[in-house]
Design a protein around this motif. Structure first.
Motif, PDB file in Angstrom:
ATOM      1  N   UNK A  83      -4.905  -1.232  -0.386  1.00 33.16           N
ATOM      2  CA  UNK A  83      -3.695  -0.418  -0.431  1.00 33.16           C
ATOM      3  C   UNK A  83      -2.977  -0.449   0.922  1.00 33.16           C
ATOM      4  N   UNK A  84      -3.743  -0.379   1.996  1.00 37.54           N
ATOM      5  CA  UNK A  84      -3.173  -0.469   3.342  1.00 37.54           C
ATOM      6  C   UNK A  84      -2.491  -1.826   3.528  1.00 37.54           C
ATOM      7  N   UNK A  97      -0.271   2.920 -13.695  1.00 38.86           N
ATOM      8  CA  UNK A  97      -0.465   4.357 -13.529  1.00 38.86           C
ATOM      9  C   UNK A  97      -1.437   4.675 -12.410  1.00 38.86           C
ATOM     10  N   UNK A  98      -2.508   3.892 -12.333  1.00 37.97           N
ATOM     11  CA  UNK A  98      -3.512   4.113 -11.287  1.00 37.97           C
ATOM     12  C   UNK A  98      -2.904   3.837  -9.911  1.00 37.97           C
ATOM     13  N   UNK A  99      -2.117   2.773  -9.812  1.00 38.71           N
ATOM     14  CA  UNK A  99      -1.461   2.466  -8.542  1.00 38.71           C
ATOM     15  C   UNK A  99      -0.571   3.619  -8.094  1.00 38.71           C
ATOM     16  N   UNK A 100       0.248   4.124  -9.004  1.00 36.28           N
ATOM     17  CA  UNK A 100       1.168   5.198  -8.637  1.00 36.28           C
ATOM     18  C   UNK A 100       0.425   6.440  -8.174  1.00 36.28           C
ATOM     19  N   UNK A 101      -0.694   6.746  -8.819  1.00 35.90           N
ATOM     20  CA  UNK A 101      -1.470   7.932  -8.440  1.00 35.90           C
ATOM     21  C   UNK A 101      -2.091   7.784  -7.053  1.00 35.90           C
ATOM     22  N   UNK A 102      -2.766   6.654  -6.826  1.00 39.26           N
ATOM     23  CA  UNK A 102      -3.477   6.526  -5.550  1.00 39.26           C
ATOM     24  C   UNK A 102      -2.513   6.286  -4.390  1.00 39.26           C
ATOM     25  N   UNK A 103      -1.379   5.638  -4.672  1.00 38.35           N
ATOM     26  CA  UNK A 103      -0.389   5.419  -3.602  1.00 38.35           C
ATOM     27  C   UNK A 103       0.174   6.756  -3.139  1.00 38.35           C
ATOM     28  N   UNK A 104       0.555   7.593  -4.105  1.00 28.13           N
ATOM     29  CA  UNK A 104       1.127   8.903  -3.768  1.00 28.13           C
ATOM     30  C   UNK A 104       0.073   9.777  -3.076  1.00 28.13           C
ATOM     31  N   UNK A 105      -1.167   9.741  -3.545  1.00 29.70           N
ATOM     32  CA  UNK A 105      -2.224  10.553  -2.948  1.00 29.70           C
ATOM     33  C   UNK A 105      -2.548  10.107  -1.523  1.00 29.70           C
ATOM     34  N   UNK A 106      -2.422   8.807  -1.276  1.00 29.48           N
ATOM     35  CA  UNK A 106      -2.782   8.271   0.037  1.00 29.48           C
ATOM     36  C   UNK A 106      -1.660   8.424   1.056  1.00 29.48           C
ATOM     37  N   UNK A 107      -0.430   8.066   0.660  1.00 26.89           N
ATOM     38  CA  UNK A 107       0.675   8.014   1.627  1.00 26.89           C
ATOM     39  C   UNK A 107       1.686   9.158   1.464  1.00 26.89           C
ATOM     40  N   UNK A 108       1.479   9.999   0.453  1.00 29.11           N
ATOM     41  CA  UNK A 108       2.344  11.160   0.213  1.00 29.11           C
ATOM     42  C   UNK A 108       3.788  10.749  -0.053  1.00 29.11           C
ATOM     43  N   UNK A 109       3.937   9.600  -0.676  1.00 24.90           N
ATOM     44  CA  UNK A 109       5.246   9.108  -1.103  1.00 24.90           C
ATOM     45  C   UNK A 109       4.989   8.148  -2.261  1.00 24.90           C
ATOM     46  N   UNK A 110       5.897   8.117  -3.232  1.00 25.87           N
ATOM     47  CA  UNK A 110       5.696   7.190  -4.352  1.00 25.87           C
ATOM     48  C   UNK A 110       5.877   5.755  -3.869  1.00 25.87           C
ATOM     49  N   UNK A 111       5.278   4.810  -4.576  1.00 28.62           N
ATOM     50  CA  UNK A 111       5.335   3.422  -4.119  1.00 28.62           C
ATOM     51  C   UNK A 111       6.763   2.888  -4.115  1.00 28.62           C
ATOM     52  N   UNK A 112       7.573   3.214  -5.131  1.00 32.28           N
ATOM     53  CA  UNK A 112       8.936   2.704  -5.148  1.00 32.28           C
ATOM     54  C   UNK A 112       9.822   3.409  -4.120  1.00 32.28           C
ATOM     55  N   UNK A 113       9.558   4.696  -3.861  1.00 28.63           N
ATOM     56  CA  UNK A 113      10.298   5.382  -2.792  1.00 28.63           C
ATOM     57  C   UNK A 113       9.969   4.756  -1.446  1.00 28.63           C
ATOM     58  N   UNK A 114       8.725   4.303  -1.296  1.00 27.14           N
ATOM     59  CA  UNK A 114       8.322   3.657  -0.045  1.00 27.14           C
ATOM     60  C   UNK A 114       8.986   2.293   0.099  1.00 27.14           C
TER      61      UNK A 114
END
Length: 262
Positions: free
Chosen positions: A157-158, A186-203
């Motif tokens: 993820x990093x 769905x799993x990607x969106x959950x762990x990305x938001x939990x890890x970086x506190x921003x959604x993957x597409x917002x990032x």
């Protein structure tokens, strides 16, 4: 401030390995145990998984053993001022589970490379690396919630986030990013938001606007050209997203921040 007496990496022992030092050492001992083990702390046997770190304070009893299989660890015998632990508070004499074990193992290997070198600035380098080791250990212990995904895909993820910010112009999509990690959308969106506190597409959008700000400050490229370089097919869409994140239009931002004419 920090003095390593001796150390080793990936030291292996048989399945009957055990240590019992009732009085400990006159210095501190850091162990990063890469196999399951058993620690006896104040008379209590604690079974620990692989990738457990423990720092024994000086003169504290050491008692630990393999759990029936090969035992492997990294280890550092060191001395330091008491103020070091005040700056980087970590629970001593307590087994700590390390989620990103590759990061910690790599740090210890870098420390060993310096310790056994004749580099001119080895002492300073070792001290800085040890500070990073303590900080990252504290960080992992504080943020680890024992979610199983942390130890399996956290490093990937990093890498994914680094790739996004290095190449914001790419056609990033949730499906494409999920496929790179071999997980569901769905799993990607959950762990990305939990890890970086921003959604993957917002990032992804944030990475593109960050790159756009650099181009606006450092080049004379037209806004349309910058829009394309940042991965936008529609200049109007780019301008809307830019203003949403910065409160300024690209032209206003350039006028206030350009360094090409300074």
């Amino acid at each position: 401030m920090f003095n390593i007496l001796r150390m080793g990496c990936n030291t292996a022992h048989g399945n009957n390995f055990s240590v019992n030092r009732p009085k400990g050492y006159e210095w501190c001992l850091l162990l990063f145990v890469k196999s399951p083990a058993v620690f006896i702390i104040e008379g209590e046997a604690i079974n620990t998984p692989a990738n457990t770190l423990i720092i024994f304070d000086k003169n504290y009893p050491h008692e630990y053993k393999s759990s029936g299989a090969e035992y492997k660890n990294d280890w550092i015998h060191f001395e330091l001022n008491a103020s070091f632990f005040d700056q980087y508070p970590i629970n001593l004499n307590t087994p700590l589970y390390i989620s990103n074990h590759l990061y910690i193992s790599d740090l210890i290997q870098k420390i060993a490379n310096e310790f056994y070198s004749n580099n001119s600035y080895k002492e300073q380098t070792i001290e800085y690396l040890m500070r990073v080791l303590f900080v990252k250990t504290k960080e992992m212990v504080e943020t680890n919630t024992l979610q199983p995904w942390r130890s399996k895909v956290h490093e990937e993820l990093i890498k994914l986030r680094s790739e996004i910010y290095s190449n914001p112009q790419h056609n990033w999509s949730i499906a494409f990013m999920a496929s790179k990690l071999h997980i569901s959308c769905g799993h990607l969106q959950n762990i990305y938001k939990n890890t970086f506190h921003i959604s993957c597409m917002s990032d992804v959008i944030k990475s593109r606007i960050t790159y756009a700000k650099e181009l606006l400050m450092e080049s004379d490229l037209q806004v349309g050209e910058i829009s394309n370089l940042c991965g936008y097919e529609n200049e109007v869409h780019f301008m809307r997203q830019f203003k949403k994140l910065t409160t300024l239009t690209p032209s206003e931002y350039r006028r206030l921040n350009s360094i090409t004419d300074k």
